[in-house]
Design a protein around this motif. Structure first.
Motif, mmCIF file in Angstrom:
data_model
loop_
_atom_site.group_PDB
_atom_site.id
_atom_site.type_symbol
_atom_site.label_atom_id
_atom_site.label_comp_id
_atom_site.label_asym_id
_atom_site.label_seq_id
_atom_site.Cartn_x
_atom_site.Cartn_y
_atom_site.Cartn_z
ATOM 1 N N LYS A 192 0.834 -1.197 0.000
ATOM 2 C CA LYS A 192 0.000 0.000 0.000
ATOM 3 C C LYS A 192 0.874 1.255 0.000
ATOM 4 O O LYS A 192 2.041 1.219 0.387
ATOM 5 N N SER A 201 -1.959 7.318 -1.231
ATOM 6 C CA SER A 201 -3.199 7.020 -1.948
ATOM 7 C C SER A 201 -4.109 6.034 -1.213
ATOM 8 O O SER A 201 -5.317 5.997 -1.468
ATOM 9 N N ASP A 202 -3.541 5.207 -0.302
ATOM 10 C CA ASP A 202 -4.325 4.212 0.429
ATOM 11 C C ASP A 202 -4.547 4.678 1.861
ATOM 12 O O ASP A 202 -3.803 5.508 2.396
ATOM 13 N N GLU A 259 -7.595 0.398 4.807
ATOM 14 C CA GLU A 259 -7.335 -0.530 3.703
ATOM 15 C C GLU A 259 -6.135 -1.424 4.005
ATOM 16 O O GLU A 259 -6.112 -2.592 3.610
#
Length: 470
Positions: A356, A360-361, A365
């Motif tokens: 990850k 962006s994550d 998540e």
């Protein structure tokens, strides 16, 4: 249920070391003494004022005991003022909770917490120390972590209306650099956790051992002349012959000596001594074992022979069986109690492990990937924790009369497996088919220990007569 004789005459003379004149180790609590024990507390926020249906029923059980125990598997601090950092060596995930959790756990009824586990130093010494400070300020007694091995291994004491209670905490699953040590000459001690190191062997059928010996002998650099030894070491793994494939464990003799001494010391200064062990063994695999490791039964019994009044296991995140030994409960694993894993913040190392990108994550998540895939190893991801079995557990309530266990009450709970991420992980009492399934699984897991659990009105019961031999 297996029955063993136990000396517990309330009129026996007591010696200063906690033993009576017959040599028995005394339980010395007032009638009606109750101990609530639960498993792992993975929780990120205060809960008592939230919208969690039926949680009040859980809190009532926790508050109605003299002793309410759980394993603290998170760190507590305010990230906005925190001076530490996420460690490169961590327990599979970075666990962190808000400072308000300490007073909230106290409000729920918790007054004893174990601290030794694989997450004790996820956020370094700063995280360990801040957690200790908040628990102290919240009036929760905790054991298993300290400024050196003597402190981490020492019993900590809780005063109750029915007796003084000692708690000793250690772990067999931990990051190597989190192990505490004592001073040696001019070298200072090392802060950390109370360890139980285990030597692991892999058991294989005898014919496989012969093949492994051939592999070992063919490896470059091997010096012949070692003979046909009972074990074969290949690439750092020790193999031994066994009836079936599996894992075997041997406790470190020095750690065992220290733990046994601290149990004696704890019992000598208390009326009731709880000993608790956090362990993932047998070794994490795609199917986490519902059976204890091969060393644990003899080890737990020896702890009771030394002075423990209860042995509480946790760590594999699912239920294991229950044994009654000399009238004392051995709870091999109580599974999860909280699995409210809204883990934030997450260290950069954990983002990288699960592929990850923090740009962006999200933290959630990463957590979902960790629970779905499991813990990372050199071979890939193993030990997935997303199955329903990890969200089903029990609350164990032990009641003592005439210094003997007379009832063990087992409340089945479920932690919201089917709920959305933000709402799951909070326990609720269950009834009907789900309660029956949880308790029947516990019945089956406890049968090898000679334990018979009755199911009445969606609650499990073990009942013993205080006047009988146990």
């Amino acid at each position: 249920m297996e029955r063993n004789s136990i000396e517990n005459d309330s009129h026996s003379a007591h010696r200063a070391d906690g033993y009576d004149t017959a040599g028995s180790i005394q339980t010395n609590v007032a009638d009606g003494f109750t101990m609530v024990a639960v498993g792992d507390l993975i929780v990120s926020r205060p809960l008592t004022n939230g919208n969690h249906p039926s949680f009040d029923d859980i809190v009532k059980i926790l508050r109605d005991a003299n002793v309410t125990f759980g394993n603290m598997e998170t760190l507590i601090f305010d990230i906005r003022s925190f001076k530490g950092s996420p460690q490169a060596e961590y327990g599979g995930a970075y666990h962190v909770s808000l400072p308000e959790l300490g007073p909230d756990l106290k409000a729920m009824g918790f007054n004893l917490m174990s601290r030794a586990n694989n997450h004790t130093l996820d956020w370094g010494l700063e995280g360990m120390r801040e957690t200790s400070r908040i628990l102290d300020e919240s009036g929760i007694i905790h054991a298993g972590a300290g400024e050196n091995l003597a402190q981490a291994g020492a019993a900590r004491f809780l005063e109750t209306a029915r007796g003084r209670v000692a708690l000793l905490s250690f772990t067999s699953t931990f990051m190597p650099m989190s192990r505490a040590c004592d001073p040696a000459g001019e070298a200072p001690g090392r802060p950390g956790l109370n360890p139980l190191r285990l030597s692991e062997s892999i058991l294989v059928p005898p014919e496989m051992l012969k093949n492994l010996r051939q592999v070992r002998d063919a490896l470059p650099g091997y010096q012949s002349g070692h003979g046909d030894s009972a074990c074969v070491v290949v690439a750092g793994a020790t193999f031994k012959a066994g009836d079936k494939a599996g894992y075997s464990y041997e406790p470190n003799s020095g750690d065992l000596r220290d733990i046994l001494r601290n149990v004696r010391r704890g019992k000598q200064f208390s009326d009731f001594c709880i000993v608790t062990n956090h362990g993932h063994e047998p070794h994490w695999s795609h199917e986490v074992s519902q059976e204890p490791p091969d060393y644990e039964q003899a080890f737990a019994r020896r702890l009771i022979d030394t002075g423990a009044d209860a042995y509480v296991g946790h760590g594999p995140h699912l239920l294991r069986g229950i044994e009654i030994y000399k009238g004392r409960p051995i709870l091999y694993s109580l599974g999860n109690f909280f699995y409210d894993d809204l883990r934030t913040p997450v260290g950069a190392d954990m983002f990288a492990v699960y592929g990850k990108d923090p740009r962006s994550d999200t933290d959630a998540e990463v957590t979902v990937d960790e629970e779905t895939k499991g813990y990372p190893t050199a071979e890939g991801f193993v030990g997935a924790l997303a199955a329903p079995i990890f969200y089903e557990s029990i609350i164990a309530v032990s009641r003592f009369e005439q210094n003997q266990l007379v009832e063990l009450r087992l409340y089945p709970i479920e932690l919201g497996y089917s709920k959305r991420f933000a709402n799951r992980g909070i326990p609720r009492l269950v009834t009907g088919p789900q309660a029956k399934a949880i308790l029947e699984r516990l019945q089956k897991l406890s049968e090898p220990f000679g334990t018979r659990i009755a199911i009445e009105n969606d609650i499990g019961f073990l009942r013993l007569e205080p006047s009988s031999s146990l």
